[in-house]
Design an enzyme around this catalytic site. Sequence first.
Site, PDB file in Angstrom:
ATOM      1  NE  ARG A  35      -3.608  -0.007   2.101  1.00  0.00           N
ATOM      2  CZ  ARG A  35      -4.949  -0.081   2.541  1.00  0.00           C
ATOM      3  NH1 ARG A  35      -5.414   0.717   3.658  1.00  0.00           N
ATOM      4  NH2 ARG A  35      -5.718  -1.163   2.342  1.00  0.00           N
ATOM      5  CE  LYS A  59      -8.628 -10.491   2.568  1.00  0.00           C
ATOM      6  NZ  LYS A  59      -8.266  -9.364   1.698  1.00  0.00           N
ATOM      7  CE  LYS A  71      -2.232  -4.282   3.154  1.00  0.00           C
ATOM      8  NZ  LYS A  71      -3.119  -5.013   2.107  1.00  0.00           N
ATOM      9  N   PRO A 109      -0.584  -6.260  -5.285  1.00  0.00           N
ATOM     10  CG  PRO A 109      -1.365  -5.969  -7.457  1.00  0.00           C
ATOM     11  CD  PRO A 109      -0.588  -7.032  -6.341  1.00  0.00           C
ATOM     12  CG  ASP A 110      -3.561  -2.963  -0.461  1.00  0.00           C
ATOM     13  OD1 ASP A 110      -4.420  -3.834  -0.271  1.00  0.00           O
ATOM     14  OD2 ASP A 110      -3.486  -1.695   0.351  1.00  0.00           O
ATOM     15  CB  THR A 145     -11.211  -8.790  -5.430  1.00  0.00           C
ATOM     16  OG1 THR A 145      -9.824  -8.998  -5.183  1.00  0.00           O
ATOM     17  CG2 THR A 145     -11.666  -8.395  -4.071  1.00  0.00           C
ATOM     18  N   GLY A 177     -13.349   2.396  -7.296  1.00  0.00           N
ATOM     19  CA  GLY A 177     -11.938   2.107  -7.609  1.00  0.00           C
ATOM     20  C   GLY A 177     -12.173   0.666  -8.460  1.00  0.00           C
ATOM     21  CB  VAL A 179     -12.289  -4.139  -6.126  1.00  0.00           C
ATOM     22  CG1 VAL A 179     -13.467  -5.076  -5.541  1.00  0.00           C
ATOM     23  CG2 VAL A 179     -11.031  -4.654  -6.048  1.00  0.00           C
ATOM     24  N   GLY A 180     -14.472  -1.933  -6.727  1.00  0.00           N
ATOM     25  CA  GLY A 180     -15.874  -1.269  -6.719  1.00  0.00           C
ATOM     26  C   GLY A 180     -16.837  -1.286  -7.877  1.00  0.00           C
TER      27      GLY A 180
END
Length: 337
Positions: A35, A59, A71, A109-110, A145, A177, A179-180
């Site tokens: 990130r 997860k 992370k 990626p993040d 995702t 974004g 995913v959204g």
Amino acid sequence: MDHENVTVTRGTRSTLPIIVAVHSTLLGQAIGGCRIAHYPHWRDGLTDALRLSAAMTDKAALAGLPHGGGKTVVALPPGRTLDAAARRDVLHDVGDVIAGLGGRYATGPDVGTGPDDMVVIAERTGHVFCRPAAAGGSGDSSEHTATGVLAALRAICADRFGSAVLSGRRFAVLGLGRVGAHVLRMLAAERAILTVADVDETRRAVAGDATWVSPEECLTAEADVLVPSALGGLLTPATVPRLRCAAVAGPANNQLDAPETAALLHERGILWAPDFVVSAGGIIHATAVELHHETTEQATTRIAGIASTLTGILESARATGTTPLAAARTAARLRLG
């Protein structure tokens, strides 16, 4: 702190704070995204890395992956921008830190990074995934995702409303974004009734026939399911009383500002699907295809399994009188031994 390793260093090229948190390698190599984001102070980035890496352990465990959680966070000072050369320096700094961990952790990626950035990190370490397909990787994970999110939405609708059918259901998608936007497209194809928002007005171009509102209006919209798809921390003691939805399920990480907020949702009768279950589709696909060399069909089957995993968690929560968060963490701890 129950993390196995936390590295905080100043990048030798970028001079920016590079934070890599390894929460667990009990089940195998730790995995988690890189990130790059703005923070008021680098310590806020450290807090984010610690929370996100711990969530990644849960997860991976609940997704049945032979991995733990980690992370990477690059903490940009407010107002700091990166030109192409500075970005390359940052990514090389990240690669060096990961290389120094000797294979205990791999990144992908993040927020603030994508598959092309993974190619640059790979110039310094081989412990990276979700590179573009042309570079020998599994490509952008966002659509996978989103596929997992749809599976979770069907499961939560079946539990809350007695039917997994999404057509005619009202969804408020907050965040368009990578995913959204995929989630929006998939829900539109299911003929759902959609209200959408993003802090970036230019994302209105992908809204299509959905009703566009402000982020605040989307958060409190009258809907069957609120779908948080941007940054986390939006479910708080201040926002939960204002929600007008029956359920919350989306891919945004760390949706709860604190674990105690899960009880507030439970008290209000709002069914919350743990985000670390809902958002697992991308990491399931990337690790299956790129790290474990499974076929796309095998990976797709694994992603579809998110529905049964979530159903089991919701049933367990109801049977024990606990929140879905508590039930999910219990299930993860059982797998971790």
